[in-house]
Design a protein around this motif. Structure first.
Motif, PDB file in Angstrom:
ATOM      1  N   ILE B 260       9.439  18.366  -0.654  1.00 53.71           N
ATOM      2  CA  ILE B 260       9.127  19.437   0.223  1.00 53.71           C
ATOM      3  C   ILE B 260      10.582  19.712   1.018  1.00 53.71           C
ATOM      4  CG2 ILE B 260       7.997  20.536   2.196  1.00 53.71           C
ATOM      5  CD1 ILE B 260       6.184  20.005  -0.005  1.00 53.71           C
ATOM      6  N   VAL B 261      11.139  20.804   0.868  1.00 51.91           N
ATOM      7  CA  VAL B 261      12.347  20.973   1.520  1.00 51.91           C
ATOM      8  C   VAL B 261      12.090  22.138   2.528  1.00 51.91           C
ATOM      9  CG1 VAL B 261      14.984  21.961   1.108  1.00 51.91           C
ATOM     10  CG2 VAL B 261      13.504  20.522  -0.479  1.00 51.91           C
ATOM     11  N   GLU B 262      12.469  21.997   3.773  1.00 50.96           N
ATOM     12  CA  GLU B 262      12.446  22.961   4.932  1.00 50.96           C
ATOM     13  C   GLU B 262      13.690  23.268   5.405  1.00 50.96           C
ATOM     14  OE1 GLU B 262       8.687  22.409   7.415  1.00 50.96           O
ATOM     15  OE2 GLU B 262       9.010  20.420   6.736  1.00 50.96           O
ATOM     16  N   VAL B 263      14.149  24.334   5.325  1.00 47.24           N
ATOM     17  CA  VAL B 263      15.517  24.800   5.808  1.00 47.24           C
ATOM     18  C   VAL B 263      15.476  25.973   6.753  1.00 47.24           C
ATOM     19  CG1 VAL B 263      16.887  23.997   3.691  1.00 47.24           C
ATOM     20  CG2 VAL B 263      15.715  26.317   3.580  1.00 47.24           C
ATOM     21  N   LYS B 264      16.398  25.739   7.528  1.00 43.84           N
ATOM     22  CA  LYS B 264      16.684  27.069   8.611  1.00 43.84           C
ATOM     23  C   LYS B 264      18.152  27.648   7.977  1.00 43.84           C
ATOM     24  CE  LYS B 264      16.508  28.330  13.386  1.00 43.84           C
ATOM     25  NZ  LYS B 264      16.504  27.647  14.614  1.00 43.84           N
ATOM     26  N   MET B 265      18.315  28.996   7.971  1.00 45.43           N
ATOM     27  CA  MET B 265      19.373  29.513   7.082  1.00 45.43           C
ATOM     28  C   MET B 265      19.964  30.581   8.004  1.00 45.43           C
ATOM     29  SD  MET B 265      17.650  29.854   3.373  1.00 45.43           S
ATOM     30  CE  MET B 265      16.368  30.696   3.952  1.00 45.43           C
ATOM     31  N   ARG B 266      21.482  30.850   7.962  1.00 45.03           N
ATOM     32  CA  ARG B 266      21.998  31.873   8.327  1.00 45.03           C
ATOM     33  C   ARG B 266      21.589  33.333   7.745  1.00 45.03           C
ATOM     34  NH1 ARG B 266      26.128  28.026   8.441  1.00 45.03           N
ATOM     35  NH2 ARG B 266      26.503  27.408  10.509  1.00 45.03           N
ATOM     36  N   GLU B 267      21.517  33.431   6.581  1.00 46.09           N
ATOM     37  CA  GLU B 267      21.162  34.380   5.759  1.00 46.09           C
ATOM     38  C   GLU B 267      20.011  34.279   4.779  1.00 46.09           C
ATOM     39  OE1 GLU B 267      24.786  35.993   3.654  1.00 46.09           O
ATOM     40  OE2 GLU B 267      25.751  35.630   5.413  1.00 46.09           O
ATOM     41  N   LYS B 268      19.389  35.333   4.484  1.00 51.02           N
ATOM     42  CA  LYS B 268      18.013  35.119   3.855  1.00 51.02           C
ATOM     43  C   LYS B 268      18.235  34.906   2.129  1.00 51.02           C
ATOM     44  CE  LYS B 268      15.080  38.005   6.426  1.00 51.02           C
ATOM     45  NZ  LYS B 268      14.529  39.404   6.594  1.00 51.02           N
ATOM     46  N   VAL B 269      17.775  34.038   1.453  1.00 53.44           N
ATOM     47  CA  VAL B 269      18.006  33.903   0.117  1.00 53.44           C
ATOM     48  C   VAL B 269      16.582  34.169  -0.571  1.00 53.44           C
ATOM     49  CG1 VAL B 269      18.643  31.980  -1.322  1.00 53.44           C
ATOM     50  CG2 VAL B 269      19.529  31.903   0.923  1.00 53.44           C
ATOM     51  N   ASN B 314      15.259  19.649   6.398  1.00 52.59           N
ATOM     52  CA  ASN B 314      14.586  18.381   6.419  1.00 52.59           C
ATOM     53  C   ASN B 314      13.969  18.482   4.897  1.00 52.59           C
ATOM     54  OD1 ASN B 314      12.851  16.461   7.074  1.00 52.59           O
ATOM     55  ND2 ASN B 314      11.188  17.768   7.699  1.00 52.59           N
ATOM     56  N   ILE B 315      14.073  17.222   4.220  1.00 46.67           N
ATOM     57  CA  ILE B 315      13.423  17.106   2.987  1.00 46.67           C
ATOM     58  C   ILE B 315      12.618  15.718   3.008  1.00 46.67           C
ATOM     59  CG2 ILE B 315      14.178  16.462   0.321  1.00 46.67           C
ATOM     60  CD1 ILE B 315      17.085  17.309   1.082  1.00 46.67           C
ATOM     61  N   SER B 316      11.430  15.982   2.358  1.00 47.15           N
ATOM     62  CA  SER B 316      10.480  14.958   2.745  1.00 47.15           C
ATOM     63  C   SER B 316       9.372  14.971   1.388  1.00 47.15           C
ATOM     64  CB  SER B 316       9.353  15.286   3.754  1.00 47.15           C
ATOM     65  OG  SER B 316       8.630  16.840   3.721  1.00 47.15           O
ATOM     66  N   ASN B 317       8.792  13.915   1.308  1.00 43.86           N
ATOM     67  CA  ASN B 317       7.919  13.676   0.215  1.00 43.86           C
ATOM     68  C   ASN B 317       6.502  14.294   0.258  1.00 43.86           C
ATOM     69  OD1 ASN B 317       9.351  11.808  -1.425  1.00 43.86           O
ATOM     70  ND2 ASN B 317       8.668  10.227  -0.071  1.00 43.86           N
ATOM     71  N   ILE B 318       5.718  14.620  -0.613  1.00 45.91           N
ATOM     72  CA  ILE B 318       4.597  15.294  -0.503  1.00 45.91           C
ATOM     73  C   ILE B 318       3.663  14.057   0.181  1.00 45.91           C
ATOM     74  CG2 ILE B 318       2.492  15.835  -1.914  1.00 45.91           C
ATOM     75  CD1 ILE B 318       4.118  17.583  -3.349  1.00 45.91           C
ATOM     76  N   PRO B 319       2.933  14.744   1.076  1.00 41.37           N
ATOM     77  CA  PRO B 319       1.904  13.778   1.867  1.00 41.37           C
ATOM     78  C   PRO B 319       1.095  12.976   0.830  1.00 41.37           C
ATOM     79  CG  PRO B 319       1.897  15.635   2.838  1.00 41.37           C
ATOM     80  CD  PRO B 319       2.780  15.943   1.821  1.00 41.37           C
ATOM     81  N   LEU B 320       0.616  11.694   1.192  1.00 40.39           N
ATOM     82  CA  LEU B 320       0.117  11.057   0.344  1.00 40.39           C
ATOM     83  C   LEU B 320      -1.340  11.810   0.276  1.00 40.39           C
ATOM     84  CD1 LEU B 320      -0.111   8.400  -1.201  1.00 40.39           C
ATOM     85  CD2 LEU B 320      -1.064   7.190   0.900  1.00 40.39           C
ATOM     86  N   GLU B 321      -1.790  12.271   1.320  1.00 43.38           N
ATOM     87  CA  GLU B 321      -3.214  12.691   1.458  1.00 43.38           C
ATOM     88  C   GLU B 321      -3.347  14.061   0.278  1.00 43.38           C
ATOM     89  OE1 GLU B 321      -4.080  13.953   5.456  1.00 43.38           O
ATOM     90  OE2 GLU B 321      -6.059  14.446   4.994  1.00 43.38           O
ATOM     91  N   ASP B 322      -2.103  14.664   0.064  1.00 39.13           N
ATOM     92  CA  ASP B 322      -2.169  15.625  -1.072  1.00 39.13           C
ATOM     93  C   ASP B 322      -2.136  14.952  -2.470  1.00 39.13           C
ATOM     94  OD1 ASP B 322      -1.947  17.348   1.024  1.00 39.13           O
ATOM     95  OD2 ASP B 322       0.188  18.041   0.537  1.00 39.13           O
ATOM     96  N   ILE B 323      -1.449  14.005  -2.683  1.00 41.58           N
ATOM     97  CA  ILE B 323      -1.500  13.240  -3.782  1.00 41.58           C
ATOM     98  C   ILE B 323      -2.930  12.897  -4.083  1.00 41.58           C
ATOM     99  CG2 ILE B 323      -0.702  11.160  -5.124  1.00 41.58           C
ATOM    100  CD1 ILE B 323       1.660  11.216  -3.219  1.00 41.58           C
ATOM    101  N   ILE B 324      -3.668  12.143  -3.192  1.00 38.82           N
ATOM    102  CA  ILE B 324      -5.075  11.901  -3.234  1.00 38.82           C
ATOM    103  C   ILE B 324      -5.772  12.870  -3.679  1.00 38.82           C
ATOM    104  CG2 ILE B 324      -6.942  10.279  -2.375  1.00 38.82           C
ATOM    105  CD1 ILE B 324      -4.567   8.606  -0.956  1.00 38.82           C
ATOM    106  N   SER B 325      -5.613  13.904  -2.690  1.00 39.86           N
ATOM    107  CA  SER B 325      -6.609  15.106  -3.185  1.00 39.86           C
ATOM    108  C   SER B 325      -6.511  15.364  -4.633  1.00 39.86           C
ATOM    109  CB  SER B 325      -6.382  16.235  -2.053  1.00 39.86           C
ATOM    110  OG  SER B 325      -6.522  15.763  -0.707  1.00 39.86           O
TER     111      SER B 325
END
Lengths: 264, 332
Positions: B260-269, B314-325
């Motif tokens: 999961i990648v969450e970004v705050k940007m200067r310009e829209k992409v 912010n780069i994170s893994n998929i929550p374990l909860e989602d994997i189990i679901s």
């Protein structure tokens, strides 16, 4: 083996003690339950006093013997409902999966399950039984036999209830059958056996064994007879063993449940 | 016999099955009358031919959705239910044959079922449980003293159970189940209904008893936090069958192929129709995307966003909860 029996007895006594402590939390309710049960039982004697003012003998019993019959019936009822209260709602315990906590303990499941509750009013029944004994005429011999028959009768009534309630392992809701059986035992126990003849009398010494739980003991208390005493003792052992057998046979079919349960 | 390089299995389950016969009833009064004279039944296969082993000292998560067969399995392992087929051995004891002997060696806590006497204090309850397991009174006293210290019970040990909070009660339930020093502890949803702080306390307690008393722990829970923070191995059961039996590490490694990648940007992409990228949230300058690393590396995804354009990331893994679901829904 002996240690196991000793440990089981210890935990049973503790369980009954804690259940009694729980009932005694509310002193007023506890005391009134005991006292009113004594008064309730006493009120039934009035009708017999009236009947005996008309006749000297009913079904082969004198007024004193009827008193003894009522006393012993109350003792039997009291012993079963005080020490083994849950035997009378065992069907509910089985159907609602409440045996789980007893099954994970290293103790006898049946004994543990039926001794987790006491009925304070049953204490009134036992008290009433002894009051009647004093009215009838106290002697150490009579006291011993009376107490013994109260315990044996209590065990017979409890065993019958366990057998009928255990049918729930096979047929789910058998509480009505069990209640009917328990009521038959209680109701017949308060009438002189001389008034019953033929098939009914046969029934009272077999399927609804009030004859063995109450009538034979009354005969022994009136005139000691070792054979009759041994018949009562032997029958008690057989029916208690049968109750364990039926319960444990049924336990293999137990299906538990996931109900939210609290031990209150 | 111990297996090469492994400890001896203390729980062995082989081809275990359990079925229940359930009465079917058509709707309404008519259906009720009909079911009296012509009852119909269906067979529910709660547990279907499962096999697994648990080693000494493990904390194992036995999880699955509601009705998957978790509780039925635990109940067969503890001698509450009789299996229809298969073999169960816990500490070399068959629960069906020797329930009482096994009971001395194991402890059980059912989060939904209370075992304590509510009008008694935890202290009296512990003494009662000591008597159940035939422990001499002096030894019980000593054990209570030890638990009081280790599990910090002094604040409420002399308060009747009915006056305790749910968290304190569960804590006492767990401690009561340890009074006879069980080798294996079965915990069926021990943190159900507890707030996050209390849950954390219970987890600490479980970890501590695993560490201090080397207790093997067999845990079922719907709380991913319990599983993630306590267990090194996870068994997932669904529809009565085991769908996964692996280490937590492997579970994450194999199933965490998305970031999961969450970004705050200067310009829209604009990342529409980019292979391996799924837009989860697009709020103009704030973007949340899921990168499938089997199709596109995180570096390539970042290049598309243009590193110069990124204010915060912010780069994170998929929550374990989602994997189990996902495993619950789709299987393996």
């Amino acid at each position: 083996m002996l240690t196991a029996v000793k440990n089981q007895t210890r935990i049973t006594a503790l369980s009954i003690k804690y259940a009694l402590m729980r009932e005694m939390l509310n002193k007023a309710t506890f005391t009134s339950n005991v006292v009113f049960m004594v008064l309730n039982n006493a009120s039934f004697i009035i009708q017999w006093v009236v009947l005996f003012s008309i006749r000297d003998n009913i079904g082969g019993y004198t007024l004193k013997q009827v008193l003894l019959l009522w006393g012993l019936a109350a003792m039997t009822y009291g012993v079963s409902r005080f020490f083994f209260a849950k035997a009378f709602s065992l069907s509910n315990i089985i159907n609602n999966g409440k045996l789980d906590s007893f099954l994970v303990q290293p103790k006898n499941v049946l004994i543990s399950a039926i001794t987790t509750d006491v009925s304070p009013s049953a204490l009134g029944d036992i008290l009433y039984g002894y009051i009647i004994l004093f009215i009838y005429g106290f002697s150490f011999g009579t006291f011993f036999l009376y107490t013994l028959f109260g315990i044996l009768g209590g065990l017979i009534v409890t065993a019958i209830s366990v057998i009928l309630n255990s049918l729930s392992f096979w047929f789910q809701k058998t509480d009505v059958i069990a209640e009917t059986g328990n009521n038959l035992m209680t109701n017949f126990a308060t009438y002189p056996d001389g008034i019953f003849k033929g098939a009914v009398k046969l029934l009272l010494y077999t399927l609804v064994p009030v004859g063995i739980a109450t009538y034979l003991p009354i005969q022994v208390l009136t005139e000691f007879n070792l054979v009759k005493l041994l018949i009562v003792l032997g029958f008690t052992i057989i029916i208690v063993l049968l109750a364990f057998l039926v319960f444990y046979k049924g336990l293999k079919r137990y299906s538990s449940s996931n109900l939210m349960i609290a031990r209150i | 016999m111990p297996k090469e390089g492994r400890f001896m299995a203390i729980i062995t389950v082989k081809n275990l099955s359990k079925t229940f016969k359930v009465k079917l009833k058509e709707k309404g009064l008519k259906g009720s009358i009909k079911s009296i004279f012509k009852p119909k039944y269906k067979v529910v296969r709660a547990v279907n031919n499962i096999s697994f082993e648990v080693e000494k000292g493990e904390i194992i998560a036995f999880i699955g959705p509601n009705g998957a067969g978790k509780s039925t399995t635990i109940k067969m392992l503890t001698g509450i239910l009789y299996p229809n087929k298969g073999e169960v051995n816990v500490l070399d004891i068959n629960p069906v044959v020797n329930r009482k002997k096994l009971a001395y060696q194991i402890g059980t806590v059912f989060g939904q079922k209370e075992q304590l006497w509510t009008h008694l204090t935890p202290y009296d309850n512990f003494k009662f449980f000591g008597a159940i397991y035939d422990i001499p009174e002096a030894a019980v006293e000593k054990k209570i003293e030890e638990f009081n210290e280790v599990f910090e019970l002094s604040e409420f040990i002399n308060t009747p159970v009915r006056n305790l909070s749910l968290g304190q009660r569960i804590r006492c339930e767990i401690v009561a189940s340890l009074i006879h020093e069980p080798k294996v502890l079965f915990l069926d949803e021990p943190t159900i209904g507890l707030d996050p702080v209390v849950k954390e306390n219970i987890r600490t307690l479980i970890k501590r008893m695993n560490k201090e008393y080397k207790t093997t722990i067999f845990l079922t829970s719907h709380d991913v936090g319990d599983i993630e923070k306590l267990c090194k191995r996870v068994i997932i059961i669904n529809d009565g069958k085991i769908v996964l039996d692996d280490s937590m590490e492997n579970l994450k490694y194999h199933y965490l192929n998305k970031k999961i990648v969450e970004v705050k940007m200067r310009e829209k992409v604009n990342l529409d129709n980019e292979e391996g990228i799924t837009i989860l949230k697009d709020k103009g300058y704030n973007l949340k995307i899921e990168v499938d690393i089997t199709k596109k590396s995180v570096t390539d995804a970042l290049k598309l966003l243009n590193p110069e354009n990124i204010v915060d990331i912010n780069i994170s893994n998929i929550p374990l909860e989602d994997i189990i679901s996902t495993i619950y829904k789709e299987g393996i």
